[in-house]
Design a protein around this motif. Structure first.
Motif, short mmCIF file in Angstrom:
data_model
loop_
_atom_site.label_atom_id
_atom_site.label_comp_id
_atom_site.label_asym_id
_atom_site.label_seq_id
_atom_site.Cartn_x
_atom_site.Cartn_y
_atom_site.Cartn_z
N ALA A 79 0.92 -1.26 -0.09
CA ALA A 79 0.24 0.16 0.11
C ALA A 79 0.86 1.22 0.31
CB ALA A 79 -0.92 -0.05 1.22
N GLU A 80 0.51 2.23 -0.79
CA GLU A 80 0.93 3.59 -0.75
C GLU A 80 0.21 4.22 0.35
OE1 GLU A 80 0.01 5.84 -4.06
OE2 GLU A 80 1.06 4.54 -5.50
N ASP A 81 -0.26 4.43 0.93
CA ASP A 81 -0.76 4.99 1.90
C ASP A 81 -1.37 4.05 2.97
OD1 ASP A 81 -1.51 6.09 4.27
OD2 ASP A 81 -2.33 7.80 3.19
N PRO A 82 -0.77 3.54 3.92
CA PRO A 82 -1.05 2.03 4.49
C PRO A 82 -2.46 2.18 5.10
CG PRO A 82 1.25 2.03 4.82
CD PRO A 82 0.89 3.41 4.04
N GLN A 83 -1.93 3.09 6.17
CA GLN A 83 -3.29 4.04 6.98
C GLN A 83 -4.75 3.87 6.64
OE1 GLN A 83 -2.72 7.69 9.30
NE2 GLN A 83 -5.15 7.72 10.32
N LEU A 84 -4.73 4.25 4.82
CA LEU A 84 -6.63 4.75 4.01
C LEU A 84 -6.23 3.28 3.96
CD1 LEU A 84 -5.36 7.75 1.80
CD2 LEU A 84 -6.36 7.97 4.01
N MET A 85 -5.39 2.63 3.59
CA MET A 85 -6.06 0.97 3.61
C MET A 85 -6.56 0.53 4.02
SD MET A 85 -3.60 -2.07 1.21
CE MET A 85 -4.14 -3.42 1.60
N LEU A 86 -6.54 0.96 5.12
CA LEU A 86 -6.71 -0.21 6.55
C LEU A 86 -8.18 0.79 7.16
CD1 LEU A 86 -3.50 -0.52 8.82
CD2 LEU A 86 -4.98 -1.89 7.85
N ASP A 87 -8.37 1.80 6.39
CA ASP A 87 -9.48 2.68 7.42
C ASP A 87 -10.31 1.41 5.84
OD1 ASP A 87 -8.62 3.99 9.33
OD2 ASP A 87 -8.92 5.73 7.42
N GLN A 88 -9.79 1.66 4.67
CA GLN A 88 -11.01 0.85 3.65
C GLN A 88 -11.47 -0.55 3.70
OE1 GLN A 88 -12.46 2.86 0.84
NE2 GLN A 88 -14.11 0.24 0.69
N MET A 89 -10.08 -1.43 4.11
CA MET A 89 -10.04 -2.37 4.45
C MET A 89 -11.66 -2.60 5.81
SD MET A 89 -5.82 -3.93 4.61
CE MET A 89 -7.30 -5.59 4.78
N THR A 119 -8.94 -3.46 12.77
CA THR A 119 -9.04 -2.04 13.51
C THR A 119 -7.64 -1.24 14.85
OG1 THR A 119 -11.60 -2.76 13.28
CG2 THR A 119 -10.60 -0.82 15.75
N ALA A 120 -7.79 -2.87 15.73
CA ALA A 120 -6.30 -3.08 16.46
C ALA A 120 -5.11 -1.83 15.52
CB ALA A 120 -6.02 -4.02 16.81
N LYS A 121 -5.19 -2.75 14.33
CA LYS A 121 -4.10 -2.23 12.91
C LYS A 121 -4.59 -1.04 13.29
CE LYS A 121 0.35 -3.81 11.58
NZ LYS A 121 0.98 -4.62 12.51
N ARG A 122 -5.22 -0.28 12.73
CA ARG A 122 -5.62 0.70 11.58
C ARG A 122 -5.84 1.70 13.45
NH1 ARG A 122 -11.58 2.51 10.66
NH2 ARG A 122 -11.21 2.41 13.55
N ASP A 123 -5.95 1.17 14.64
CA ASP A 123 -5.05 2.42 15.46
C ASP A 123 -4.26 2.36 16.19
OD1 ASP A 123 -7.94 2.32 15.11
OD2 ASP A 123 -8.75 1.14 17.10
N GLU A 124 -3.84 1.44 15.63
CA GLU A 124 -1.80 1.50 16.46
C GLU A 124 -0.97 2.41 14.98
OE1 GLU A 124 2.19 -1.40 15.59
OE2 GLU A 124 -0.03 -2.36 15.83
N LEU A 125 -1.06 1.99 14.16
CA LEU A 125 -0.72 2.77 13.03
C LEU A 125 -1.28 4.62 12.91
CD1 LEU A 125 0.81 2.21 10.93
CD2 LEU A 125 -1.53 2.47 8.74
N THR A 126 -2.23 4.53 13.12
CA THR A 126 -3.01 5.92 13.03
C THR A 126 -2.28 6.78 15.13
OG1 THR A 126 -4.95 5.24 12.77
CG2 THR A 126 -4.69 7.91 14.08
#
Length: 245
Positions: free
Chosen positions: A25-35, A150-157
């Motif tokens: 992913a170019e932007d992991p956080q945006l990708m996690l949100d979409q996922m 969700t946990a991964k996204r929160d951690e990355l954020t």
């Protein structure tokens, strides 16, 4: 949506490798949100499809139980009709006995039909039960994957915010290094030292001027005394050193 496509989609989503997807992913956080959004929607759709599959299974099971109950009921009716025919035949009433034997046969035909329908439903129930269990496990896996996402996204954020804050501090420190305020202070200090030195020089120069003036006065005093003594010599007197005031 067929059971096969439901199961295949659930299995595919449940086995998704989050880390591998993030690496691409170019932007992991945006990708996690979409996922997270995709998983949430997919789970909702899968839950609806699984619920329908479970509902169909329960209807099939209900039909099976009804067929089994019907087969047992027709069996009891055939037994009763056959018993009545035997009683009538023993009493010498062959005509009515034959009627009840015919009723017994009809009941037996119905019994066989219900039994066949029940037997035919057994493989379907077994396969649907297996599919439902797989779908339930797949849904549980998807829910677990959603929690992981969700946990991964929160951690990355959180890590992104921390990194941004650290970058701001780094940029601020870098700006300070480039401006080097200590050099400005040093220049200002040098300026003050030069001004202080100038004042000291002026004071020293002023002191030298006063000393020269006082030395001039002392020279005048000595010249006056010399002239007085010269006049006394000419008058025939003598010079003497006196003390006191």
């Amino acid at each position: 949506m067929s059971k096969q496509s439901i199961l295949g989609r659930i299995t595919q989503l449940a086995k998704a490798n989050i880390n591998a997807l993030l690496d691409q992913a170019e932007d992991p956080q945006l990708m996690l949100d979409q996922m997270v959004r995709d998983y949430t929607n997919s789970i909702a759709e899968a839950e609806s499809a699984v619920a329908q599959t479970i509902g169909n299974l329960r209807l099939t099971e209900q039909d099976y139980r009804e067929d089994v109950d019907a087969a047992n009921d027709w069996g009891r009716k055939a037994l009763a009709a056959s018993g009545k025919a035997d009683e009538l035949r023993a009493a010498g009433n062959a005509v009515d006995a034959d009627k009840f034997d015919n009723l017994a046969k009809i009941a037996l035909v119905r019994q066989l039909s219900s039994e066949n329908e029940a037997k035919a439903a057994q493989p379907t129930i077994a396969s649907q039960t297996q599919v439902v269990e797989q779908l339930k496990k797949g849904l549980d896996a998807m829910r677990g994957k959603l929690s992981e996402l969700t946990a991964k996204r929160d951690e990355l954020t959180a890590r992104s915010k921390t990194a941004a804050a650290q970058q701001q501090v780094h940029d601020a420190l870098k700006s300070i290094d480039l401006l080097d305020p200590t050099s400005e202070i040093s220049r200002f200090e040098d300026k003050i030292r030069r001004e202080e030195a100038k004042v000291l020089g002026q004071q020293e120069l002023q002191a030298s001027s006063l000393d020269a003036q006082f030395e001039g006065l002392e020279d005048l005093g000595r010249e006056g005394e010399v002239e007085a003594r010269l006049a006394a010599l000419k008058a025939g007197g003598t010079t003497a050193i006196t003390s006191g005031s």
